[in-house]
Motif scaffolding. Structure first.
Motif, short mmCIF file in Angstrom:
data_model
loop_
_atom_site.label_atom_id
_atom_site.label_comp_id
_atom_site.label_asym_id
_atom_site.label_seq_id
_atom_site.Cartn_x
_atom_site.Cartn_y
_atom_site.Cartn_z
N VAL A 106 52.05 -3.31 -23.81
CA VAL A 106 53.46 -3.25 -24.19
C VAL A 106 54.19 -4.56 -23.87
N LEU A 107 53.83 -5.17 -22.74
CA LEU A 107 54.58 -6.34 -22.27
C LEU A 107 53.82 -7.65 -22.48
N ALA A 108 52.88 -7.66 -23.41
CA ALA A 108 52.04 -8.83 -23.63
C ALA A 108 52.87 -10.08 -23.92
N GLU A 109 53.90 -9.96 -24.75
CA GLU A 109 54.70 -11.14 -25.10
C GLU A 109 55.42 -11.69 -23.89
N HIS A 110 55.93 -10.82 -23.03
CA HIS A 110 56.66 -11.27 -21.84
C HIS A 110 55.72 -11.96 -20.85
N ILE A 111 54.52 -11.40 -20.70
CA ILE A 111 53.56 -11.99 -19.77
C ILE A 111 53.11 -13.35 -20.29
N ALA A 112 52.87 -13.46 -21.59
CA ALA A 112 52.50 -14.74 -22.18
C ALA A 112 53.61 -15.77 -21.99
N ALA A 113 54.86 -15.32 -22.10
CA ALA A 113 55.99 -16.25 -21.92
C ALA A 113 56.04 -16.76 -20.48
N ALA A 122 61.64 -5.60 -11.49
CA ALA A 122 62.84 -5.16 -10.79
C ALA A 122 62.91 -3.63 -10.86
N GLY A 123 62.04 -2.99 -10.10
CA GLY A 123 61.98 -1.54 -10.13
C GLY A 123 61.13 -1.03 -11.29
N PHE A 124 60.89 0.27 -11.29
CA PHE A 124 60.06 0.87 -12.33
C PHE A 124 60.84 0.93 -13.64
N PRO A 125 60.20 0.72 -14.78
CA PRO A 125 60.93 0.72 -16.06
C PRO A 125 61.63 2.04 -16.34
N ARG A 126 62.69 1.94 -17.13
CA ARG A 126 63.33 3.10 -17.72
C ARG A 126 62.84 3.23 -19.15
N PHE A 127 62.74 4.49 -19.61
CA PHE A 127 62.20 4.75 -20.94
C PHE A 127 63.16 5.54 -21.84
N LEU A 128 63.97 6.40 -21.27
CA LEU A 128 64.81 7.31 -22.05
C LEU A 128 66.23 6.79 -22.21
N PRO A 129 66.93 7.18 -23.28
CA PRO A 129 68.37 6.91 -23.34
C PRO A 129 69.08 7.63 -22.20
N ILE A 184 63.29 -12.51 -16.52
CA ILE A 184 63.05 -12.17 -17.93
C ILE A 184 63.48 -10.72 -18.16
N THR A 185 64.35 -10.52 -19.13
CA THR A 185 64.80 -9.18 -19.49
C THR A 185 63.79 -8.55 -20.45
N VAL A 186 63.39 -7.33 -20.14
CA VAL A 186 62.42 -6.60 -20.95
C VAL A 186 63.14 -5.44 -21.65
N ASP A 187 63.04 -5.38 -22.97
CA ASP A 187 63.61 -4.27 -23.74
C ASP A 187 62.75 -4.12 -24.99
N VAL A 188 61.72 -3.29 -24.88
CA VAL A 188 60.75 -3.12 -25.96
C VAL A 188 60.91 -1.72 -26.55
N ALA A 189 61.39 -1.64 -27.77
CA ALA A 189 61.60 -0.34 -28.42
C ALA A 189 60.28 0.23 -28.92
N ARG A 190 60.23 1.55 -29.04
CA ARG A 190 59.02 2.20 -29.55
C ARG A 190 58.67 1.70 -30.93
N SER A 191 59.68 1.33 -31.71
CA SER A 191 59.41 0.86 -33.07
C SER A 191 58.57 -0.42 -33.07
N ARG A 192 58.56 -1.14 -31.95
CA ARG A 192 57.77 -2.37 -31.85
C ARG A 192 56.35 -2.11 -31.34
N LEU A 232 62.51 6.05 -27.59
CA LEU A 232 62.03 5.48 -26.34
C LEU A 232 62.07 3.96 -26.38
N ALA A 233 62.16 3.37 -25.19
CA ALA A 233 62.06 1.93 -25.02
C ALA A 233 61.60 1.65 -23.60
N VAL A 234 61.06 0.47 -23.36
CA VAL A 234 60.74 0.02 -22.01
C VAL A 234 61.81 -0.97 -21.61
N ARG A 235 62.61 -0.62 -20.60
CA ARG A 235 63.73 -1.46 -20.17
C ARG A 235 63.58 -1.78 -18.69
N THR A 236 63.49 -3.06 -18.39
CA THR A 236 63.43 -3.50 -16.99
C THR A 236 63.66 -5.00 -16.97
#
Length: 273
Positions: free
Chosen positions: A20-27, A145-152, A202-210, A259-263
């Motif tokens: 899920v976070l491959a792009e952020h880790i590569a960055a 920065a803490g465990f990700p949030r997933f739900l609205p 780095i701000t992480v916000d990966v929607a399920r659509s991605r 759903l999204a991954v936000r952290t």
């Protein structure tokens, strides 16, 4: 080799995190302020290889020593290395870094992602890393920065705000078991003898659509959170959580399109002077 159910669950969560976070880790790997391409890298607390393979993609001629306490993690990492054709560039070392320090050679780069906060004495670990690095070698510390949030915030419909209550209920558990989570590693790096070389968030916000893996990541993440907080939840919240985790039920988290991954990921780079 003996694998426990917890090893398998954690390994799957790490694999999903990597997907899920491959792009952020590569960055983060691309940002590292190395003075020259490292030849020898250590991935400290490597898990199933997220950092190992991101670093090999960034530095394709390097060799990586991947260190972890869990045999299951290292087994998966070796399988991935074979599948990717880089087995000859990866050495695995099973070691509890709170105990005897393994022989890691003299690396040019040490990567510690989501591992330092698990150490019983992370300041001692930092001093050991400092003494292990080659002169002018770089240490990269990456922490969520803490465990990700997933739900609205208004989900689920029958118990809005459930996820925030889960995280609030988990704080005493994490304060006891991982007291260094959320630490500011900058001053601790300086105290260990390092010179600061860079810092970023780095701000992480990966929607399920991605990524459809977001739903599986949310399922595994909330399952592990339930293990920590079940005894501290109200009956209503526990029922609502179990409805989300019931993969065959109509309220399954796997069925949710929102759903999204936000952290956030914080990164510190520091050099051995």
């Amino acid at each position: 080799m003996t694998h426990t159910a917890d090893d398998h669950g954690q390994a799957e969560l790490l694999d999903l995190d990597a997907e899920v976070l491959a792009e952020h880790i590569a960055a983060i790997a691309a940002w590292l302020p190395v003075e020259a391409s490292p030849r020898e890298i250590v991935d400290l607390g490597c898990g199933t290889g997220t950092g190992t393979f991101a670093l090999l993609a960034r530095f394709p001629h390097a060799h990586v020593t991947a260190v972890d306490a869990a045999a299951e993690h290292l087994h998966r990492l070796r399988e991935k290395a074979r599948e990717r054709g880089v087995a000859g560039q990866v050495r695995t070392v099973q070691a509890d870094l709170d105990e005897a320090w393994p022989d890691l050679g003299e690396p040019d780069l040490v990567w510690a992602s989501a591992s330092l906060h698990h150490m019983a004495d992370p300041d001692r670990t930092l001093r050991r890393v400092h003494d292990t690095l080659a002169p002018r070698g770089l240490l990269a510390v990456v922490e969520l920065a803490g465990f990700p949030r997933f739900l609205p915030v208004d989900a689920p419909e029958n118990r809005p705000g459930l996820e925030e209550r889960l995280h609030a209920a988990s704080e005493p558990f994490h304060a006891e078991h991982v007291p260094h989570r959320g630490a500011d590693w900058g001053p601790r790096l300086t105290a260990a003898g390092f010179t600061a070389a860079g810092e970023r968030t780095i701000t992480v916000d990966v929607a399920r659509s991605r990524s459809e893996a977001v739903a599986r990541y949310a399922l595994q993440g909330l399952r592990r959170l339930r293990e920590a907080v079940a005894g501290a939840l109200s009956a209503e919240d526990l029922t609502a959580l179990d409805e989300l985790l019931d993969t065959d039920g109509p309220g399954s988290i796997l069925r949710r399109p929102d759903l999204a991954v936000r952290t956030e990921r914080a990164v510190w780079a520091a050099r051995r002077a």
